[in-house]
Design an enzyme around this catalytic site. Structure first.
Site, PDB file in Angstrom:
ATOM      1  N   GLY A  44       3.192  -3.462   2.330  1.00 43.33           N
ATOM      2  CA  GLY A  44       4.417  -3.142   3.062  1.00 43.33           C
ATOM      3  C   GLY A  44       4.370  -3.599   4.517  1.00 43.33           C
ATOM      4  O   GLY A  44       5.415  -3.819   5.138  1.00 43.33           O
ATOM      5  N   GLU A  92      -0.530  -5.594  -3.736  1.00 40.75           N
ATOM      6  CA  GLU A  92       0.060  -4.541  -4.581  1.00 40.75           C
ATOM      7  C   GLU A  92      -0.342  -4.617  -6.043  1.00 40.75           C
ATOM      8  O   GLU A  92      -0.546  -3.599  -6.688  1.00 40.75           O
ATOM      9  CB  GLU A  92       1.605  -4.584  -4.492  1.00 40.75           C
ATOM     10  CG  GLU A  92       2.174  -4.077  -3.182  1.00 40.75           C
ATOM     11  CD  GLU A  92       2.295  -5.140  -2.109  1.00 40.75           C
ATOM     12  OE1 GLU A  92       1.689  -6.225  -2.274  1.00 40.75           O
ATOM     13  OE2 GLU A  92       2.976  -4.898  -1.108  1.00 40.75           O
ATOM     14  N   GLU A 144       5.317  -7.118   4.524  1.00 36.81           N
ATOM     15  CA  GLU A 144       6.765  -7.163   4.238  1.00 36.81           C
ATOM     16  C   GLU A 144       7.601  -6.833   5.481  1.00 36.81           C
ATOM     17  O   GLU A 144       8.700  -7.356   5.640  1.00 36.81           O
ATOM     18  CB  GLU A 144       7.085  -6.219   3.073  1.00 36.81           C
ATOM     19  CG  GLU A 144       6.517  -6.729   1.760  1.00 36.81           C
ATOM     20  CD  GLU A 144       6.617  -5.703   0.652  1.00 36.81           C
ATOM     21  OE1 GLU A 144       5.927  -4.671   0.735  1.00 36.81           O
ATOM     22  OE2 GLU A 144       7.395  -5.924  -0.286  1.00 36.81           O
TER      23      GLU A 144
END
Ligand code: DAK
Length: 277
Positions: free
Chosen positions: A121, A144, A124
């Site tokens: 994340g 992930e 991201e």
């Protein structure tokens, strides 16, 4: 959600916001003991600050960064995520996606200043910014699949914009971590500098952007982001012409061109709230 506000500063439980000179807003994720991992509270704080940022005509450039020496953001908070059931997992992904969407669609240019781990994340969040400047100690990755999930905050959609589809698949399927030299080579980051020089470097670039017509910079971002969607070239050229035309006749356009002719620095007026969408 605890919150303290002073002139130019917002201090929340997990994030700190500082408004510096030239309209540069620095948003710092400040959970260094957990390598700035994103839990729900942090995401909600970011959501609030980004919504406020979006409607500000004072803020010209946004810099997103992480506190401490080791990490930008080491991903979604695994400790919190572990205990989630299906519907909680979906709402967690939704708030994360909303934050990356808010970041991506801010009218102001956004820079991810990455000084360490940018994983899952965290990576991201970085790719929801317009571009990334990294230190030589930065490490990127989408690990992930090794945790039995997929990138949940927009990574499957956005990574290919930076590195192309085959390289995005390579990184996401393998979950491998890459250092900043490789990140530079594949186009994930724009520039790599020494850790000790990163802050000054980013501030200089941010100031350079902030010195230009805010209306024109925002229009560039709007047009370029829109083009990333699946439109054909005719649509793109048409929208470019419309945006170009709409800037003609503005005070900043007249001032910018007059200053060039008169061999002086332009004195731009800034952007009105109406323009700051
Ligand atoms: N979450 C929670 N805590 C974390 C963390 C994380 N992502 N990363 C690090 N920490 C914590 C560690 O647990 C440790 O805490 P203490 O033990 O001190 O209490 C502290 O930060 C320092 O970390 P380390 O001791 O591990 O430090 P090292 O230098 O040894 O290693 C590391 C650094 C970054 C290589 C390592 O910490 C690491 O591998 N961290 C995990 C990185 C990672 O896997 N990130 C991706 C997270 S998954 C979805 C929604 C969202 C997502 C996916 C799907 N849907 C609902 C569809 C998003 C997923 C992710 O982001």
């Amino acid at each position: 959600m605890g919150e303290n506000r002073e002139e130019g500063f917002i201090c929340m439980n997990n994030i700190k916001v500082e408004d510096r000179d030239h309209g540069i807003r620095v948003i710092l994720i400040d959970r260094p003991k957990a390598l700035n991992a994103l839990n729900t509270e942090t995401l909600l704080e970011l959501q609030k600050v980004l919504k406020e940022t979006a409607v500000s005509s004072e803020i010209r450039v946004v810099v997103l960064t992480g506190g401490g020496e080791k990490a930008f953001i080491a991903g979604a908070d695994i400790t919190e995520m572990m205990g989630k059931n299906l519907s909680q997992g979906i709402s967690f992904a939704k708030v994360g996606q909303e934050v990356t969407r808010l970041l991506e669609s801010l009218p102001q240019p956004t820079i991810a200043m990455v000084g360490g781990f940018a994983l899952g994340g965290g990576a991201e969040m970085a790719i929801a910014c317009d571009f990334i400047y990294a230190s030589d100690s930065a490490v990127f990755g989408q690990p992930e699949v090794g945790l039995g999930v997929i990138p949940g905050f927009g990574g499957t959609a956005r990574l290919s914009r930076f590195v192309g589809l085959p390289m995005a698949k390579d990184l996401i399927f393998s979950g491998r971590k890459i250092k900043s030299d490789e990140a530079l080579r594949i186009g994930l980051v724009n520039e790599v500098v020494k850790r000790s020089e990163l802050n000054d470097f980013v501030m200089k670039r941010a100031q350079q952007i902030a010195s230009h017509s805010a209306g024109a910079v925002r229009a560039c971002k709007r047009v370029m982001n829109e083009f990333e969607e699946t439109h054909g070239i005719d649509y793109k050229l048409d929208m470019e012409a419309q945006e170009f035309g709409s800037l003609f006749g503005t005070k900043d356009q007249k001032e910018g061109m007059s200053a060039f002719m008169e061999k002086r620095k332009p004195n731009f007026e800034g952007v009105s709230l109406k323009e700051s969408k």
